[in-house]
Design an enzyme around this catalytic site. Structure first.
Site, PDB file in Angstrom:
ATOM      1  N   GLY A  39      42.886  16.231  -3.509  1.00 55.51           N
ATOM      2  CA  GLY A  39      41.606  16.720  -2.996  1.00 55.51           C
ATOM      3  C   GLY A  39      41.696  17.798  -1.938  1.00 55.51           C
ATOM      4  O   GLY A  39      40.783  17.932  -1.121  1.00 55.51           O
ATOM      5  N   TYR A 181      21.830  12.083   2.975  1.00 56.24           N
ATOM      6  CA  TYR A 181      23.087  11.732   2.298  1.00 56.24           C
ATOM      7  C   TYR A 181      22.816  11.351   0.845  1.00 56.24           C
ATOM      8  O   TYR A 181      23.714  11.406   0.004  1.00 56.24           O
ATOM      9  CB  TYR A 181      23.816  10.612   3.055  1.00 56.24           C
ATOM     10  CG  TYR A 181      25.295  10.546   2.735  1.00 56.24           C
ATOM     11  CD1 TYR A 181      26.104  11.679   2.862  1.00 56.24           C
ATOM     12  CD2 TYR A 181      25.891   9.359   2.289  1.00 56.24           C
ATOM     13  CE1 TYR A 181      27.450  11.636   2.561  1.00 56.24           C
ATOM     14  CE2 TYR A 181      27.242   9.308   1.993  1.00 56.24           C
ATOM     15  CZ  TYR A 181      28.015  10.451   2.132  1.00 56.24           C
ATOM     16  OH  TYR A 181      29.355  10.404   1.821  1.00 56.24           O
ATOM     17  N   LYS A 188      29.165   5.753  -2.219  1.00 52.07           N
ATOM     18  CA  LYS A 188      30.182   5.342  -1.237  1.00 52.07           C
ATOM     19  C   LYS A 188      30.145   3.830  -1.012  1.00 52.07           C
ATOM     20  O   LYS A 188      31.189   3.216  -0.740  1.00 52.07           O
ATOM     21  CB  LYS A 188      29.978   6.079   0.093  1.00 52.07           C
ATOM     22  CG  LYS A 188      30.266   7.579   0.039  1.00 52.07           C
ATOM     23  CD  LYS A 188      31.716   7.907  -0.252  1.00 52.07           C
ATOM     24  CE  LYS A 188      32.041   9.374   0.013  1.00 52.07           C
ATOM     25  NZ  LYS A 188      33.364   9.779  -0.471  1.00 52.07           N
ATOM     26  N   THR A 219      33.392  20.692   6.209  1.00 51.48           N
ATOM     27  CA  THR A 219      34.239  20.998   5.054  1.00 51.48           C
ATOM     28  C   THR A 219      33.357  21.603   3.968  1.00 51.48           C
ATOM     29  O   THR A 219      32.134  21.623   4.103  1.00 51.48           O
ATOM     30  CB  THR A 219      34.881  19.715   4.498  1.00 51.48           C
ATOM     31  OG1 THR A 219      33.829  18.855   4.041  1.00 51.48           O
ATOM     32  CG2 THR A 219      35.713  18.992   5.538  1.00 51.48           C
ATOM     33  N   ALA A 221      32.776  20.366   0.946  1.00 53.10           N
ATOM     34  CA  ALA A 221      31.924  19.326   0.357  1.00 53.10           C
ATOM     35  C   ALA A 221      30.738  19.029   1.275  1.00 53.10           C
ATOM     36  O   ALA A 221      29.600  18.882   0.819  1.00 53.10           O
ATOM     37  CB  ALA A 221      32.734  18.055   0.108  1.00 53.10           C
TER      38      ALA A 221
HETATM   39  P1  NAD Z   1      36.454  19.139   0.581  1.00 58.84           P
HETATM   40  O1  NAD Z   1      35.443  19.993  -0.115  1.00 58.84           O
HETATM   41  O2  NAD Z   1      37.487  19.818   1.362  1.00 58.84           O
HETATM   42  O3  NAD Z   1      37.159  18.170  -0.449  1.00 58.84           O
HETATM   43  C1  NAD Z   1      36.509  17.614  -1.558  1.00 58.84           C
HETATM   44  C2  NAD Z   1      37.490  17.704  -2.696  1.00 58.84           C
HETATM   45  O4  NAD Z   1      36.960  17.045  -3.860  1.00 58.84           O
HETATM   46  C3  NAD Z   1      37.791  19.156  -3.093  1.00 58.84           C
HETATM   47  O5  NAD Z   1      39.175  19.390  -3.036  1.00 58.84           O
HETATM   48  C4  NAD Z   1      37.287  19.219  -4.522  1.00 58.84           C
HETATM   49  O6  NAD Z   1      38.028  20.086  -5.350  1.00 58.84           O
HETATM   50  C5  NAD Z   1      37.482  17.757  -4.940  1.00 58.84           C
HETATM   51  N1  NAD Z   1      36.814  17.467  -6.207  1.00 58.84           N
HETATM   52  C6  NAD Z   1      35.494  17.583  -6.514  1.00 58.84           C
HETATM   53  N2  NAD Z   1      35.320  17.284  -7.829  1.00 58.84           N
HETATM   54  C7  NAD Z   1      36.537  16.968  -8.334  1.00 58.84           C
HETATM   55  C8  NAD Z   1      37.016  16.617  -9.615  1.00 58.84           C
HETATM   56  N3  NAD Z   1      36.203  16.526 -10.681  1.00 58.84           N
HETATM   57  N4  NAD Z   1      38.342  16.360  -9.779  1.00 58.84           N
HETATM   58  C9  NAD Z   1      39.187  16.472  -8.742  1.00 58.84           C
HETATM   59  N5  NAD Z   1      38.807  16.836  -7.495  1.00 58.84           N
HETATM   60  C10 NAD Z   1      37.496  17.082  -7.307  1.00 58.84           C
HETATM   61  O7  NAD Z   1      35.578  18.139   1.488  1.00 58.84           O
HETATM   62  P2  NAD Z   1      36.017  16.862   2.363  1.00 58.84           P
HETATM   63  O8  NAD Z   1      34.890  16.655   3.298  1.00 58.84           O
HETATM   64  O9  NAD Z   1      37.383  17.032   2.870  1.00 58.84           O
HETATM   65  O10 NAD Z   1      35.953  15.676   1.305  1.00 58.84           O
HETATM   66  C11 NAD Z   1      37.018  14.748   1.119  1.00 58.84           C
HETATM   67  C12 NAD Z   1      36.484  13.328   1.142  1.00 58.84           C
HETATM   68  O11 NAD Z   1      36.065  13.002   2.468  1.00 58.84           O
HETATM   69  C13 NAD Z   1      35.269  13.087   0.251  1.00 58.84           C
HETATM   70  O12 NAD Z   1      35.396  11.825  -0.371  1.00 58.84           O
HETATM   71  C14 NAD Z   1      34.122  13.064   1.240  1.00 58.84           C
HETATM   72  O13 NAD Z   1      33.008  12.331   0.776  1.00 58.84           O
HETATM   73  C15 NAD Z   1      34.806  12.371   2.396  1.00 58.84           C
HETATM   74  N6  NAD Z   1      34.128  12.459   3.706  1.00 58.84           N
HETATM   75  C16 NAD Z   1      33.819  13.676   4.217  1.00 58.84           C
HETATM   76  C17 NAD Z   1      33.192  13.736   5.464  1.00 58.84           C
HETATM   77  C18 NAD Z   1      32.828  15.068   6.072  1.00 58.84           C
HETATM   78  O14 NAD Z   1      32.032  15.079   7.016  1.00 58.84           O
HETATM   79  N7  NAD Z   1      33.378  16.179   5.595  1.00 58.84           N
HETATM   80  C19 NAD Z   1      32.885  12.564   6.168  1.00 58.84           C
HETATM   81  C20 NAD Z   1      33.220  11.337   5.598  1.00 58.84           C
HETATM   82  C21 NAD Z   1      33.847  11.307   4.353  1.00 58.84           C
END
Ligand code: NAD
Length: 280
Positions: A39, A181, A188, A219, A221
């Site tokens: 990811g 959200y 989640k 980020t 996402a």
């Molecule tokens: P990010 O955009 O850097 O990472 C999300 C990743 O998901 C990307 O690399 C994207 O390519 C990948 N992805 C999406 N569809 C996909 C698919 N079909 N196959 C493979 N990969 C796929 O954003 P992030 O915030 O680092 O997200 C990482 C995790 O952290 C997620 O689960 C997100 O929900 C979680 N999260 C994020 C936050 C925040 O505030 N950014 C807070 C809590 C949890």
């Protein structure tokens, strides 16, 4: 060159001098451990925060990004920590199998996996949950939740050999309603329940399973959520620590969970959110 904060330094190496016959790697908490990190989209990704901390603590890693379009953004990061870069779209048949096979070939085994991916169609994400389409809801569940169990099944034989850890990423919106959200809340919530079921199923083989639940960080996402700037501003002003968390803090917590200090833990959702969860 990658700048690591002092949080990246393993505890104790500053005060206990190493002698010539104590190789430095032996002092690192994750020395000898091999991990697959799924990811990484760019340098802001939580997956990258985990990767750089884990590598700094001695782990050998393979990284994965979505596809060839993502590769130019991720390749320099992977190079900087000497990690091979694979690509995998979890919604495409066979791609997860190939990723795990290649990771095992590169690493010769596997001690931990970080699943840091989430996705939902924008229309379904931005509307009311009750208006979400069955297709959109299913896609979000498939990519953001069920892929974690598929990854676990594929990695099970390797992880079970000498015990290992599966780690996914969740968010507070699983436990209570966080404005905007949307359908990611129920997704989640399912992911956190999945963690508990997987922990029970895999525990007898010594495989531990956790969700890490960070506070908001900017980020790619996250930028897909409506009013994410307001969410960050509110989290930062209301958090007991009166600030947001950093990628290094999230990565350090992830490194702890896959490392020797957490071998007695499984099935948990661990918050690394400057205390925001305590306000619920
Ligand atoms: P990010 O955009 O850097 O990472 C999300 C990743 O998901 C990307 O690399 C994207 O390519 C990948 N992805 C999406 N569809 C996909 C698919 N079909 N196959 C493979 N990969 C796929 O954003 P992030 O915030 O680092 O997200 C990482 C995790 O952290 C997620 O689960 C997100 O929900 C979680 N999260 C994020 C936050 C925040 O505030 N950014 C807070 C809590 C949890």
């Amino acid at each position: 060159m990658i700048a690591l904060s002092t949080a990246a330094q393993p505890q104790g190496t500053g005060s206990i001098p190493l002698t010539a016959d104590q190789p430095q790697a032996a002092a690192l908490p994750l020395a000898g451990l091999r991990g697959l990190i799924v990811g990484v989209a760019n340098e802001h990704s939580i997956a990258w925060g985990c990767a750089r901390q884990m590598q700094a603590q001695g782990a050998r890693l393979v990284l994965s990004c979505l596809n060839e379009k993502a590769r130019p953004h991720v390749a320099p990061l992977a190079e900087a920590i000497d990690a091979p870069l694979l690509s995998c779209d979890v919604s495409q048949p066979g791609q997860m199998e190939a990723m795990v096979r290649h990771a095992l070939e590169h690493l010769g085994g596997l001690d931990f996996v970080v699943h840091a991916i989430a996705w939902a169609p924008a229309d379904d994400l931005h509307g009311r949950v009750i208006d979400s389409s069955p297709e959109g809801f299913n896609q979000a569940m498939r990519i953001s939740c069920h892929s974690f169990s598929e990854l676990a099944r594929l990695c099970e034989p390797a992880l079970a050999r000498q015990g290992g850890t599966l780690l996914t990423l969740s968010y507070l919106g699983a436990e209570g309603v966080v404005p905007h959200y949307g359908l990611m809340g129920p997704v989640k919530a399912a992911l956190e329940a999945l963690v508990r079921y997987m922990a029970v199923e895999l525990g007898p083989q010594g495989v531990r399973v956790h969700a890490l639940s960070p506070g908001p960080v900017p980020t790619r996402a996250a930028s897909g959520l409506v009013a994410f700037d307001q969410l960050m501003a509110h989290a930062s002003s209301s958090a007991p620590l009166r600030r947001l968390v950093t990628l290094d803090e999230i990565g350090a917590c992830a490194a702890f969970l896959v490392g020797p200090g957490a071998t007695g833990m499984t099935g948990q959702t661990i918050f690394v959110d400057a205390g925001v969860h305590a306000l619920r």
